[in-house]
Design a protein around this motif. Structure first.
Motif, PDB file in Angstrom:
ATOM      1  N   LEU A  43      40.824  71.264 -47.059  1.00  0.00           N
ATOM      2  CA  LEU A  43      41.698  71.042 -45.828  1.00  0.00           C
ATOM      3  C   LEU A  43      40.904  69.759 -45.000  1.00  0.00           C
ATOM      4  N   SER A  44      41.826  69.203 -44.363  1.00  0.00           N
ATOM      5  CA  SER A  44      41.403  67.892 -43.712  1.00  0.00           C
ATOM      6  C   SER A  44      40.117  68.295 -42.536  1.00  0.00           C
ATOM      7  N   TRP A  48      38.413  78.002 -58.640  1.00  0.00           N
ATOM      8  CA  TRP A  48      39.606  78.167 -58.129  1.00  0.00           C
ATOM      9  C   TRP A  48      39.695  77.464 -56.984  1.00  0.00           C
ATOM     10  N   LEU A  49      41.051  76.676 -56.762  1.00  0.00           N
ATOM     11  CA  LEU A  49      40.793  75.653 -55.599  1.00  0.00           C
ATOM     12  C   LEU A  49      42.119  76.462 -54.644  1.00  0.00           C
ATOM     13  N   TYR A  50      42.150  76.308 -53.169  1.00  0.00           N
ATOM     14  CA  TYR A  50      42.931  77.058 -52.555  1.00  0.00           C
ATOM     15  C   TYR A  50      43.484  75.750 -51.515  1.00  0.00           C
ATOM     16  N   MET A  51      44.705  75.780 -50.945  1.00  0.00           N
ATOM     17  CA  MET A  51      44.988  74.767 -49.819  1.00  0.00           C
ATOM     18  C   MET A  51      46.483  75.372 -49.357  1.00  0.00           C
ATOM     19  N   ASP A  52      46.780  75.401 -48.038  1.00  0.00           N
ATOM     20  CA  ASP A  52      47.809  75.691 -47.332  1.00  0.00           C
ATOM     21  C   ASP A  52      48.374  74.273 -46.977  1.00  0.00           C
ATOM     22  N   ARG A  53      48.273  73.566 -46.159  1.00  0.00           N
ATOM     23  CA  ARG A  53      48.534  72.157 -45.936  1.00  0.00           C
ATOM     24  C   ARG A  53      47.351  71.501 -45.558  1.00  0.00           C
ATOM     25  N   ALA A  54      47.453  70.117 -45.837  1.00  0.00           N
ATOM     26  CA  ALA A  54      46.295  69.141 -45.635  1.00  0.00           C
ATOM     27  C   ALA A  54      45.524  69.355 -44.277  1.00  0.00           C
ATOM     28  N   HIS A  55      46.586  69.395 -43.178  1.00  0.00           N
ATOM     29  CA  HIS A  55      46.140  69.353 -41.721  1.00  0.00           C
ATOM     30  C   HIS A  55      46.136  70.849 -41.238  1.00  0.00           C
ATOM     31  N   ARG A  56      46.324  71.809 -41.879  1.00  0.00           N
ATOM     32  CA  ARG A  56      46.542  73.256 -41.316  1.00  0.00           C
ATOM     33  C   ARG A  56      46.275  74.355 -42.460  1.00  0.00           C
ATOM     34  N   ALA A  57      45.520  75.351 -41.967  1.00  0.00           N
ATOM     35  CA  ALA A  57      45.361  76.464 -42.708  1.00  0.00           C
ATOM     36  C   ALA A  57      46.142  77.640 -42.056  1.00  0.00           C
ATOM     37  N   GLY A  58      45.567  78.861 -42.165  1.00  0.00           N
ATOM     38  CA  GLY A  58      46.588  79.940 -41.583  1.00  0.00           C
ATOM     39  C   GLY A  58      47.560  80.519 -42.343  1.00  0.00           C
ATOM     40  N   HIS A  84      34.140  78.135 -48.226  1.00  0.00           N
ATOM     41  CA  HIS A  84      33.663  76.967 -48.794  1.00  0.00           C
ATOM     42  C   HIS A  84      34.663  75.718 -48.708  1.00  0.00           C
ATOM     43  N   LEU A  85      34.357  74.921 -47.846  1.00  0.00           N
ATOM     44  CA  LEU A  85      35.362  73.861 -47.404  1.00  0.00           C
ATOM     45  C   LEU A  85      35.128  72.555 -47.927  1.00  0.00           C
ATOM     46  N   PRO A 126      42.327  71.412 -36.692  1.00  0.00           N
ATOM     47  CA  PRO A 126      41.890  72.300 -35.767  1.00  0.00           C
ATOM     48  C   PRO A 126      41.259  73.624 -36.514  1.00  0.00           C
ATOM     49  N   ASP A 127      41.487  73.662 -37.738  1.00  0.00           N
ATOM     50  CA  ASP A 127      41.019  75.011 -38.523  1.00  0.00           C
ATOM     51  C   ASP A 127      39.898  74.954 -39.104  1.00  0.00           C
ATOM     52  N   TRP A 128      39.287  73.701 -38.882  1.00  0.00           N
ATOM     53  CA  TRP A 128      38.224  73.353 -39.911  1.00  0.00           C
ATOM     54  C   TRP A 128      36.974  74.278 -39.473  1.00  0.00           C
TER      55      TRP A 128
END
Length: 823
Positions: free
Chosen positions: A516-517, A483-493, A532-533, A521-523
């Motif tokens: 995530l990128s 299963w793959l998860y993603m908010d925005r490429a440059h931001r999580a949260g 698991h990033l 800043p969230d990495w």
């Protein structure tokens, strides 16, 4: 000098910066007899033109006004003046901000020397110049794929050309038919000129692929850029061009003219389908008038031409809207002639069927191959509109069994997969040219080779897709599900981060991966939390996208997300977690995107999406009413807070500001929302403790950081939003979905809308609970309102306590996953 063959007419209005380059590109050829600059506006332009007239013998300067003065009478008047002074055998037009490629006129002369018949017009190849890069991106570029050619529009009605600057005309032919540009027409004047000419000349049409016209884009002052914001654009071309073409033809319109009309109408349809477009800012009167014009023109189009149109991509719903208007169509039961059967995905328990119709629903009956009657598990219909006017309806049904035949109002219809878009036919006639000059034989061989390679690539792609699909199905039973998860490429949260954390704990037999990128800043924060990033810019990300069974995405408009979605197989499931609660019409944005399952939060939102006659093509079997996963985190944070004194300022992002705004524009925007109206002294005098905080929308971060914008108040970003919201006594926003989080959190909301914005139909908020808070015109009323509402915190809404992550995971596992997770 060789005998001059061509005269070049250049209308020039406020073009002093580019006029010299345009003239030089024309004078580079000895085949040009004279360059006629017709000055129509701008003192500096007139000065440059005069200088060129003195320096160059072949340059003649004319004016649209009396006494040698520019009168700003428009490009059509300027061109007509130029035509009066033309004297060479052939004449063409050049925009003052464009240029000819080298050997432009030599290529045209070669074409004429080896033409078997004299053409009535020669179209040249348009190439776009953007940021000093030359691109072959014109929608009709297929016309030059086979090299030079000479065609009959009767035999090859798809070989149309509508640009007067990318065309060369025989001067005598224009004068024989008294051709002039229509001075009353400010838009589509090129198409009008060419169509009226060809309706009379009726000769062969040439295409010179080696004569390249370089047209510039991106000029904010150009008429083509500003045209779509002008109400006249939605009226004048119909009155002074399209209706006149139809009137000029007696009886059935030639197919090539019908293709021209569909091509022209497709731009209006596309304008209404854009998420951000000036057409959406027009008044209801202008929009409804445009819809009537589209209907009226489409009446004269034959069903066969609409169905076969392939000049530019025209999606099925848009094609059906035009078909519904055609007088040649019996607006009976099923417009598209058959019921479309969608492919059933491995994770689906039923299959989707659709067809298009006009008017009220007819009596329906659906049968199996054995003749047994089937009943749908779910059914609805969608209203497809143009400019706020319904054109056609789409019926959507879901069946658990395979439907083989449909009876609609006692008529039998085939049920089959979608047949795809029509393809362009091959040329019926090709120009015979000397290989020594243009090497047409080589071009033909290259085209044939390209077609063969294309077919081989297609076969290889289908083979690889089949193998990948089989391998993925096998992996489902032999490997750990991914299963793959993603908010925005440059931001999580957002929702994906919260749902990942819950699913990782409660579905341990699944491999959970968060994208995530690596520069985000969230990495580091998520890495510390044990996520698991995978970096979105890595090759590993591409591999994971290909292998994932489920993709849980908060944003499906991010460029790196969109590119990944386009590569998804039919066996994969994309779950759109959303990034807010839908309260207004965003179907223009939502409908074209691939969404297999979608999370919703409220009854009102479901009604907006799923009600019969809505504009959304998503249907109930594709919706999970679990609520947003981030509500769980918000509820947890709220329970921990007792002191609330933050005023959270949260405007939504401004697309034009992000794309085109300067640093000063951004600073002014920030000041507008903060320093320009925050009277801290006003609150201090009244003993009110308020602490303003500005939430920077993720889509604004890049521009804000680029220009180092100063904030007069504290700021918060990304995942910090809910932490600050839990400590807030009021939220100030415009149209941001943050208002919904605030309402669920029990925090009063002040919505700030400009009066003109609130009046626009496409921006009106739907189903907004009155208890959310007031809607005001501008920020001036905010200080007074804050005094009355900052103590009105009412506690979290019931929807916030529904355990969204638990409901979503349970729904996925029980209804869609091809495996089970032990309790």
């Amino acid at each position: 000098m060789s005998n001059p063959l061509f005269d070049v007419i250049i209308p020039a209005s406020h073009a002093h910066e580019t006029l010299s380059r345009a003239v030089d590109s024309a004078l580079a050829s000895d085949l040009v007899g004279q360059v006629l600059i017709v000055v129509d506006g701008g003192e500096q332009t007139a000065q440059v033109a005069c200088r060129l007239g003195v320096e160059q013998d072949r340059v003649q300067v004319l004016y649209t006004g009396e006494d040698y003065s520019p009168a700003c009478r428009g490009v059509s008047v300027a061109r007509n003046i130029g035509l009066e002074h033309a004297r060479s055998e052939w004449v063409t037009f050049l925009d003052a901000d464009d240029a000819y490629d080298s050997n432009y006129f030599e290529a045209i002369k070669d074409f004429l020397d080896y033409s078997s018949h004299p053409p009535s017009i020669i179209h040249t190849r348009p190439l776009r110049v953007l940021n000093q890069q030359v691109e072959d991106t014109h929608p009709l570029r297929y016309r030059f794929a086979s090299g030079d050619c000479l065609v009959s529009l009767e035999d090859d009605p798809h070989m149309i050309g509508l640009s007067a600057v990318c065309a060369v005309f025989p001067l005598q032919g224009l004068r024989d038919y008294s051709m002039q540009f229509n001075p009353e027409l400010r838009f589509s004047e090129d198409a009008d000129f060419i169509v009226r000419y060809l309706l009379q000349a009726q000769g062969l049409v040439g295409f010179s692929s080696h004569a390249r016209y370089l047209y510039s884009v991106g000029s904010s002052g150009s008429l083509s850029t500003r045209a779509w914001s002008m109400p006249e654009k939605y009226h004048l071309p119909f009155i002074h061009a399209y209706y006149q073409w139809i009137k000029q033809c007696s009886g059935q319109l030639p197919i090539w003219l019908q293709n021209v009309l569909i091509y022209e109408l497709s731009w209006y349809i596309q304008a209404d389908r854009e998420v951000f477009h000036p057409s959406l800012e027009l008044t209801s009167t202008v929009r409804q008038s445009c819809a009537k014009h589209i209907r009226q023109v489409a009446r004269y189009l034959s069903a066969q031409t609409i169905e076969n149109y392939a000049l530019t991509p025209l999606s099925l719903d848009r094609r059906m809207m035009l078909l519904a208007c055609s007088e040649s169509v019996q607006t009976g039961n099923i417009l598209n002639g058959y019921v479309i059967r969608y492919q059933q995905r491995p994770w689906q328990k039923s299959r989707k069927y659709t067809y298009f119709f006009v008017g009220s629903l007819r009596q329906e009956e659906f049968l199996t191959s054995d003749g047994f009657r089937l009943f749908s598990e779910h059914s609805t219909w969608v209203s497809h509109t143009l400019y706020d006017t319904e054109f056609v309806r789409e019926r959507i049904l879901w069946f658990s069994d395979l439907v083989s035949q449909a009876l609609v109002h006692h008529e039998v219809y085939e049920v089959s997969p979608y047949r795809g878009l029509p393809q362009l036919p091959r040329l019926a006639q090709k120009q015979e040219t000397a290989p020594a000059v243009i090497d047409a034989k080589t071009d033909s061989q290259k085209v044939s080779l390209r077609r063969t390679l294309y077919k081989l690539r297609q076969k290889f792609w289908h083979l690889r897709k089949s193998i990948t699909h089989q391998g993925s199905v096998l992996e489902d039973t032999t490997q750990i599900p991914l299963w793959l998860y993603m908010d925005r490429a440059h931001r999580a949260g957002d929702n994906a981060e919260v749902f990942y954390q819950y699913a990782q704990h409660h579905a341990p037999q699944v491999q959970h991966v968060f994208v995530l990128s690596s520069s985000s800043p969230d990495w580091a924060r998520l890495e510390e939390l044990g996520y698991h990033l995978v970096a979105v810019e890595s090759e590993e990300y591409v591999r994971y996208v290909r292998q994932a069974q489920f993709l849980f995405l908060s944003d499906i408009s991010d460029g790196q997300v969109v590119s990944a979605i386009q590569k998804l197989g039919q066996h994969q499931c994309l779950v759109f977690l959303q990034h807010g609660v839908i309260r207004h019409q965003i179907w223009r944005w939502l409908n074209p995107r691939r969404i297999d399952l979608m999370v919703t939060s409220t009854i009102e939102e479901n009604e907006l999406l799923l009600a019969e006659g809505s504009h959304y093509t998503i249907s109930a079997p594709e919706v999970i009413a679990s609520g947003l996963p981030r509500f769980d985190r918000l509820n947890h944070l709220i329970q921990q807070q007792t002191h609330r004194n933050i005023v959270l300022i949260s405007p939504t992002w401004d697309s034009s500001l992000c794309a085109h705004g300067s640093g000063q524009d951004l600073q002014d925007w920030v000041n507008h929302w903060t320093a320009d109206w925050l009277p801290q002294k006003f609150y201090d005098e009244r003993g009110v403790e308020l602490h303003p905080v500005f939430f920077v929308h993720p889509n604004m971060e890049s521009a804000i950081n680029k220009y180092h914008i100063d904030f007069p108040v504290e700021t918060c970003y990304g995942h910090q939003f809910h932490e600050f919201l839990a400590r807030s006594c009021a939220v100030i926003t415009d149209r941001s979905s943050i208002a919904e989080d605030s309402w669920f959190a029990g925090v009063p909301v002040i919505r700030v809308l400009e009066p003109t914005e609130a009046a626009l139909p496409h921006r009106r908020l739907k189903n907004v609970p009155q208890e959310q808070g007031p809607v005001v015109d501008g920020l001036r009323e905010v200080p007074r309102l804050l005094l009355s509402i900052h103590q009105l915190y009412r506690g979290p809404h019931n929807n916030l306590e529904r355990h969204s992550c638990k409901v979503l995971l349970r729904t996925i596992l029980n209804n869609y996953a091809q495996f089970s997770i032990p309790s």
